[in-house]
Every structure is written in structure tokens, then in C-alpha cells.
Design an enzyme around this catalytic site. Structure first.
Site, PDB file in Angstrom:
ATOM      1  CG  HIS A 193      -7.933  20.715 -33.696  1.00  0.00           C
ATOM      2  ND1 HIS A 193      -7.416  20.022 -32.220  1.00  0.00           N
ATOM      3  CD2 HIS A 193      -7.495  21.720 -33.740  1.00  0.00           C
ATOM      4  CE1 HIS A 193      -6.205  20.953 -31.989  1.00  0.00           C
ATOM      5  NE2 HIS A 193      -6.565  21.800 -32.769  1.00  0.00           N
ATOM      6  CD  GLU A 247      -4.227  22.721 -29.596  1.00  0.00           C
ATOM      7  OE1 GLU A 247      -5.346  23.438 -30.138  1.00  0.00           O
ATOM      8  OE2 GLU A 247      -3.368  22.092 -30.602  1.00  0.00           O
ATOM      9  CD  GLU A 300      -6.230  23.812 -37.268  1.00  0.00           C
ATOM     10  OE1 GLU A 300      -5.193  24.244 -36.749  1.00  0.00           O
ATOM     11  OE2 GLU A 300      -7.164  23.792 -36.275  1.00  0.00           O
ATOM     12  CG  HIS A 301      -2.671  20.176 -35.723  1.00  0.00           C
ATOM     13  ND1 HIS A 301      -1.495  20.463 -34.649  1.00  0.00           N
ATOM     14  CD2 HIS A 301      -3.901  20.877 -34.989  1.00  0.00           C
ATOM     15  CE1 HIS A 301      -2.020  21.217 -33.677  1.00  0.00           C
ATOM     16  NE2 HIS A 301      -3.447  21.461 -33.793  1.00  0.00           N
TER      17      HIS A 301
END
Length: 473
Positions: free
Chosen positions: A82, A162, A85-86
Site C-alpha cells: 500500500h 490514513e 502504491e502511494h
């Protein structure tokens, strides 16, 4: 944000808005409207390409799927897929941080990305005549992603925020996160996609770079393009931009078999919350192919069972638990994890009504499954859920984004490009006897993990968290 275990819900169940449903007595037996068939081929470097023409509007969707998700991480590095991905938005030798998104917006498009247990995906929806622009941008960052250590440190704080907002401040999300860790002993599905905070705290920029070099290889990726496109032109563009990326071997993956469970597992989680909550997770077989095998047949029958229980307004769980003056629950739901790269679960969940306990709801949920095991289901129930699925297949064609995502999801699972048609055909074959049979065989204590949220008093003066940094998605 839906909790992780609820993500196992069959996508086509989640995509059937009630306003689009036919009347209860309607029968839809014909096929979906004629569409151009998708095409699939591989580039010389091993990258898969899938093209689905749909010429009803001058728009196109370009998606890149990489068959790497949180299940490909190792202990101590949770959240890495994840975080990467950022970082894919943070630059290449020719594109600066944030410039990718600005360029797509300037084209009149929209874009984003997502990470799951099984894969990572990137997408753009743009006017069809700007397709080459996004192919050039996406192929560039897939092959030449780069950024400075300081950029990584800043974005890591975004990911932490997040996690705080979507998990740490959400009691049910925390419950599901911990339930996964209890349900699975070996499977990497036990780790949260967003990562444990301690792993995020210790993550380095080099960890993300190494993960990118390891998994972002052509043979581990697929390009899916749907919309108002010419397949031959797409072939030329994809070969021009993606075909030049050097081939590399996909790292070997080691199979991880979850050991047999012997006895019920229970966990409780206490947190400030307005209501208690209970969820039951049963280990069940998954659909591995469309061949008629006992495991595949049972996975399909379990999916039909979930729809009989909770596939429409007024289904069995709703009628039995949430209606009447002595109702047990404010809300209930059921879902079956039909397929995935890892083991799947059938979940039953509920919010106890005022004055009722999680244990009462747990017993009532199990009784509804036991009732199916004793009495079976009616032809009317089967026809209703099958009619809704067929209707959903038709309405789904209105969205080129949905078409692209389904094709990408099928590729991730190793299924053929006509997986949606084959799935509908196999679901239509499920009989009442099969549904009754699986209800009697997969819902014992040895397959079950129960999670209960015990609410603590909520501080009336507590204000919602305000993000210190912007959260991308």
C-alpha cells in the site's frame, strides 16, 4: 471504509442498486445486450494485455493491475504494498511528485489507485482520444518509478494518518483487523492491508524500492483497456510503450496452507462505541476454476446461500432478526468470499437491538443457517437471487470502469476473460439441494471464529480527528 473481512463479498452482489432491480415477480432470462468480446494477448516481455471495446460513449478506461498485494509481504513489512502504491505517484526521471495526477486532470480525466490483499491497481478514465497520453504516463512510472528519501518520509506520514482515520478511529475496522489475525494462523491474510503501525514506523524508503523492483515486472502485470477504442490501435500503443520494458522473472511464491482448525475461536474487542457488534467468520472453500469439482460446486452454493440470507431487502436474516416488536438486531448481513488468492470466509454479522446482546444475535444468525440445513430453500428464493444477478450483469455494462475492473480481477485470480459469463452460468445451475447441503456442512464450531465489539462509553467532548496531512484515497 468497510472492514477487511467484508471485502470478501462477491462484487456483483455489491453492485446491484435497489433502484435498478426488477420487480419481485419479474423474470429476466435472456443474455446481456450484445457487446464486442474482450481480447487478451501477451507482449514479448510477458505482460498481459486485455482490450474490451465499448463504443457507446467517447471515453476510455486504462487500468494497470499488478499481481501483488498485502499477501505478498512478510512479517515486519506489513503495509508495504500500500505504501508503494502511494509512492508510484511521486515521480520518474521525467515526472515530478504529483505531476502524474496533474497531467491526467489536464487531459480531462480522473485517476486513482487501490491496494488489496491480492493485488494493486491503478486506473485513469479519460476522453478516448487521450488514451496514448495515459499509456505513456503509466508505463513510465511502472518501469522508472523514483523519488527522494524525504518524499518517502512525507508520504509515509500520509499513510499513517490514513490508518488512524480509517482503522484506529473505527471500532469495527479494528475488530475486523484483529479478527483476521485470530482467524488465520499461517495465511498472510492475517495482516492488515494498511499495515500495523509498528511496521509503518520502521519502514524505510529502501524497503519500498526493493518491493517495487521485486514485484513490478511485466510478467506480473496486466494492462486492461475498455471503452471507445480500436483494438489494433491499442495494440500498437501498448507495444510501443509497455513492450519496450525489459522482461524479468516473477519471484517464486511459496504456498502457505492454513492448518486445520479444531474448535471455535473467540475474541473480544473493547472500544468507545455507540453499539455492540458481532461477526462470525466460517472457513469455506473457494472457487478456483469453473470446472465441476466438489470444492468449486460448494463455493458457488455458498454464494447462493449468502444471497438467500441477505441478498435483497426482506431476505431471511432481515425478516427473522430485524423486524417485529421483539426484534433482535438493528441490522444484519451475510457474505461469502467466493474467490481470492488466499483462503476465503463466509461471514454473518449483526448489530444487536437495544436491550439485546451479541450472544443472542450470534445464536439467531446461526439458527437461520441451521434452518436452511434442516428445511432447505424454496424455488422462489433461488429464482429471485438468480434473477437479480442476471439483471446486475446487464446493468453492469453501463460502466466501462466496472467492465475493466472485472477483467482485471479475473486476471489476478488466474481466471479466463469470460469469467463473468461463466460465473453466471454456473450460479444458475446451483440447486436447492446443493444450498441445503452446504448449510449443513460448513457452519460448525471447527470452522468458526467469533468476534464481538464490546462498547465503552463515548466521550461526548471528543471531536473527530482532523487529518494533519491530506489523505489521497
Amino acid at each position: 471504509m468497510k472492514p477487511p473481512l467484508r471485502a470478501v463479498l462477491l462484487p456483483l452482489l455489491a453492485s446491484l442498486p435497489l433502484l435498478l432491480m426488477p420487480p419481485a415477480g419479474a423474470q429476466i432470462t435472456g443474455p446481456a445486450p450484445a457487446q464486442e468480446k474482450p481480447l487478451e494477448y501477451k507482449l514479448a516481455n510477458g505482460m498481459t494485455v486485455i482490450v474490451k471495446p465499448d463504443r457507446r460513449a467517447p471515453t476510455a478506461v486504462h487500468m494497470l493491475y499488478v499481481r501483488v498485494g498485502s499477501m505478498d509481504e512478510v512479517d515486519g513489512s506489513s503495509g508495504l504494498a500500500h505504501v508503494l502504491e502511494h509512492m508510484m505517484f511521486k515521480g520518474t526521471p521525467t515526472t515530478g511528485p504529483g505531476e502524474f495526477s496533474r497531467k491526467v486532470a489536464a487531459l480531462g480525466g480522473r485517476e486513482n489507485a487501490f491496494t488489496t490483499r491480492d493485488n494493486t491497481g491503478y486506473f485513469q478514465q479519460i476522453p478516448a482520444n487521450r488514451l496514448e497520453d495515459v499509456i505513456r504516463l503509466e508505463s513510465d512510472r511502472f518501469a522508472r518509478n523514483q523519488w527522494a528519501d524525504d518524499e518517502f518520509k512525507r508520504e509515509l506520514e500520509v499513510v499513517k494518518e490514513e490508518r488512524r482515520m480509517r482503522t484506529d478511529d473505527n471500532p469495527r475496522a479494528q475488530l475486523y483487523e484483529q479478527l483476521s489475525a485470530v482467524t488465520y494462523q499461517v495465511s498472510p491474510y492475517r495482516r492488515p492491508v494498511v499495515g500495523w503501525m509498528s511496521d509503518l514506523d520502521s519502514m524505510t524508503a529502501q524497503d519500498a524500492r526493493d518491493f517495487w523492483r521485486r514485484w513490478y515486472v511485466p510478467a506480473n502485470a496486466a494492462v486492461i483497456i475498455a471503452g471507445d477504442v480500436d483494438p489494433q490501435q491499442v495494440r500498437r500503443l501498448v507495444d510501443k510503450y509497455y513492450g519496450s520494458i525489459p522482461a524479468r522473472a516473477v519471484p517464486a511464491r511459496k504456498a502457505q496452507q492454513e492448518p486445520q482448525q479444531n474448535g471455535i475461536r473467540r475474541m473480544e474487542f473493547k472500544a468507545p462505541a455507540d453499539q455492540s457488534y458481532v461477526t462470525l467468520a466460517f472457513k469455506v472453500p473457494q472457487l478456483r476454476s469453473f470446472e465441476k469439482t466438489p470444492e468449486n460446486d460448494d463455493a458457488l452454493a455458498l454464494t447462493v446461500l449468502s444471497a438467500v440470507l441477505d441478498g435483497y431487502e426482506g431476505a431471511r436474516l432481515d425478516r427473522a432478526l430485524t423486524q417485529g416488536p421483539d426484534r433482535l438486531a438493528d441490522s444484519v448481513d451475510a457474505g461469502n468470499g467466493l474467490w481470492g488468492r488466499g483462503p476465503q470466509l463466509f461471514t454473518l454479522s449483526g448489530v444487536p437491538a437495544p436491550g439485546k446482546t451479541p450472544e443472542q444475535v450470534e445464536a439467531a444468525l446461526r439458527e437461520q443457517v441451521a434452518r436452511v440445513a434442516r428445511e432447505g430453500v424454496t424455488d422462489a428464493e433461488l429464482n429471485r437471487v438468480k434473477t437479480r444477478w442476471i439483471a446486475g450483469e446487464i446493468y453492469k455494462l453501463d460502466s466501462v470502469m466496472n467492465q475493466a475492473r472485472e477483467l482485471g480481477s479475473a486476471w489476478v485470480q488466474g481466471l479466463p476473460i469470460d469469467a463473468d459469463e461463466r460465473l453466471m452460468a454456473r450460479l444458475r445451475e446451483v440447486t436447492a439441494d446443493q444450498v441445503k447441503s452446504v448449510a449443513g456442512r460448513y457452519f460448525g464450531d471447527d470452522q468458526l471464529t467469533v468476534g464481538i465489539l464490546r462498547p465503552l462509553p463515548v466521550d461526548p467532548n471528543r471531536k473527530p480527528r482532523q487529518p494533519a496531512v491530506p489523505v489521497r484515497h
